[in-house]
Design a protein around this motif. Structure first.
Motif, mmCIF file in Angstrom:
data_model
loop_
_atom_site.group_PDB
_atom_site.id
_atom_site.type_symbol
_atom_site.label_atom_id
_atom_site.label_comp_id
_atom_site.label_asym_id
_atom_site.label_seq_id
_atom_site.Cartn_x
_atom_site.Cartn_y
_atom_site.Cartn_z
ATOM 1 N N GLN A 181 22.381 0.838 3.610
ATOM 2 C CA GLN A 181 21.997 1.746 2.540
ATOM 3 C C GLN A 181 20.479 1.895 2.541
ATOM 4 O O GLN A 181 19.766 1.169 3.219
ATOM 5 N N GLY A 182 19.986 2.845 1.779
ATOM 6 C CA GLY A 182 18.544 3.035 1.669
ATOM 7 C C GLY A 182 18.203 4.457 1.281
ATOM 8 O O GLY A 182 19.097 5.278 1.009
ATOM 9 N N ALA B 106 0.836 -1.209 0.000
ATOM 10 C CA ALA B 106 0.000 0.000 0.000
ATOM 11 C C ALA B 106 0.866 1.251 0.000
ATOM 12 O O ALA B 106 0.575 2.223 -0.712
ATOM 13 N N ARG B 107 1.946 1.235 0.787
ATOM 14 C CA ARG B 107 2.838 2.397 0.830
ATOM 15 C C ARG B 107 3.512 2.597 -0.518
ATOM 16 O O ARG B 107 3.649 3.725 -1.010
ATOM 17 N N SER B 108 3.917 1.506 -1.151
ATOM 18 C CA SER B 108 4.560 1.595 -2.460
ATOM 19 C C SER B 108 3.607 2.141 -3.516
ATOM 20 O O SER B 108 3.994 2.946 -4.370
ATOM 21 N N ARG B 109 2.332 1.721 -3.450
ATOM 22 C CA ARG B 109 1.338 2.202 -4.429
ATOM 23 C C ARG B 109 0.929 3.652 -4.189
ATOM 24 O O ARG B 109 0.362 4.296 -5.076
ATOM 25 N N SER B 110 1.223 4.168 -2.995
ATOM 26 C CA SER B 110 0.785 5.526 -2.657
ATOM 27 C C SER B 110 1.660 6.606 -3.282
ATOM 28 O O SER B 110 1.341 7.787 -3.193
ATOM 29 N N VAL B 111 2.786 6.197 -3.898
ATOM 30 C CA VAL B 111 3.686 7.176 -4.504
ATOM 31 C C VAL B 111 3.944 6.825 -5.965
ATOM 32 O O VAL B 111 3.813 5.674 -6.380
ATOM 33 N N ARG C 234 14.260 4.617 7.057
ATOM 34 C CA ARG C 234 15.023 4.372 5.839
ATOM 35 C C ARG C 234 14.301 3.311 5.018
ATOM 36 O O ARG C 234 13.889 2.281 5.546
ATOM 37 N N PHE C 235 14.131 3.573 3.703
ATOM 38 C CA PHE C 235 13.294 2.729 2.852
ATOM 39 C C PHE C 235 14.037 2.211 1.619
ATOM 40 O O PHE C 235 15.128 2.683 1.292
ATOM 41 N N SER C 236 13.372 1.283 0.933
ATOM 42 C CA SER C 236 13.811 0.884 -0.397
ATOM 43 C C SER C 236 13.417 1.990 -1.367
ATOM 44 O O SER C 236 12.701 2.927 -1.005
ATOM 45 N N LYS C 237 13.839 1.892 -2.632
ATOM 46 C CA LYS C 237 13.729 3.015 -3.560
ATOM 47 C C LYS C 237 12.310 3.472 -3.863
ATOM 48 O O LYS C 237 12.097 4.601 -4.253
ATOM 49 N N HIS C 238 11.309 2.601 -3.714
ATOM 50 C CA HIS C 238 9.926 3.005 -3.962
ATOM 51 C C HIS C 238 9.096 2.906 -2.692
ATOM 52 O O HIS C 238 7.872 2.783 -2.734
ATOM 53 N N LEU C 239 9.792 2.940 -1.546
ATOM 54 C CA LEU C 239 9.192 2.925 -0.209
ATOM 55 C C LEU C 239 8.491 1.619 0.153
ATOM 56 O O LEU C 239 7.825 1.537 1.178
#
Length: 258
Positions: free
Chosen positions: A111-112, A36-41, A61-66
């Motif tokens: 990293q992140g 859901a977080r990834s789809r929100s951006v 800290r997140f992956s590249k598309h959260l």
């Protein structure tokens, strides 16, 4: 006897697997996936950037598309992060974009992507002359982007003697010069003084900002009247940031002391 040893061996194996499972759960506890977080951006752009040093003690800290949250920044607050890329993500639920920096630890084990607003520049011991040299366009070997935003903030603070730095006002100033992180038209409270400095120089030092303040009507005499006031300053130092903000532009907020 053989049967007893077999049972004992199975018990040891079972305990070992259990410990391994617990270890895996523990390791995964700080990393959380959210579709859901990834789809929100929506990705607007992603590109490399020059190396700058930061720390972060709030946020995550997140992956590249959260999609994956690697961990909370308070757990790595002592880590110095080095940037190598940034991305602009459009947040569908709120209708505006924001900038994330890709960071790595010095040893490369961590990293992140961290939202720029959570990153604080690492203060290094540099003289005003050193910063000027870095930005001197007549010397190609030193024509580099600003490496230390905090140092430039301090340059401006020094032009308001007797004022008290206020972190809340710092954040308010940051929402101006990093427009996609906050308000494009800043909210200025009735008791506050707001100053926006539009930079056009590649040599950014105390004298440059003193000239810009004088041009905006804030001479040394007028600035001295704010002694005892609270102040917040933020300088935009991202090379090629755009968004209508030039490198070296600064926002200043002043508020009467209690």
């Amino acid at each position: 006897m053989k049967k007893a040893r077999l049972v004992q061996g199975l018990m040891v194996l079972s305990i070992g697997v259990g410990i391994l499972s617990i270890g895996n759960v523990s390791a995964m506890a700080s990393s959380q996936y959210s579709a859901a977080r990834s789809r929100s951006v929506r990705l607007v752009w992603r590109k490399g950037m020059k190396q700058n040093a930061y720390t972060a003690s709030t946020g995550a800290r997140f992956s590249k598309h959260l999609a994956v949250r690697y961990g909370n920044n308070r757990a790595t607050s002592k880590v110095t992060w080095y940037t190598d890329a940034h991305e602009k993500l459009y947040k569908k639920n709120v209708g505006h974009a924001t900038i994330y920096y890709h960071v790595k630890s010095a040893d490369g084990t961590l990293q992140g992507w961290i939202w720029r607003g959570y990153l604080k520049p690492v203060m290094t011991k540099q003289s005003n002359a050193a910063v000027t040299a870095k930005l001197n366009p007549t010397d190609p070997s030193t024509n580099l982007p600003i490496a230390n935003e905090q140092l430039l903030d301090q340059e401006i603070l020094s032009l308001f003697p007797g004022t008290i730095e206020d972190k809340a006002l710092d954040a308010q100033a940051g929402s101006v010069v990093y427009t996609t992180d906050g308000e494009e038209a800043p909210t200025v409270k009735t008791h506050q003084v707001y100053i926006h400095l539009f930079n056009s120089s590649t040599v950014m030092n105390t004298q440059n900002y003193a000239n810009l303040l004088a041009k905006a009507g804030y001479t040394a005499t007028k600035r001295s009247q704010y002694r005892g006031w609270h102040i917040g300053v933020r300088v935009q130092t991202d090379d090629g940031y755009g968004e209508g903000v030039s490198q070296g532009d600064a926002a200043i907020f002043l508020a009467p002391g209690n």
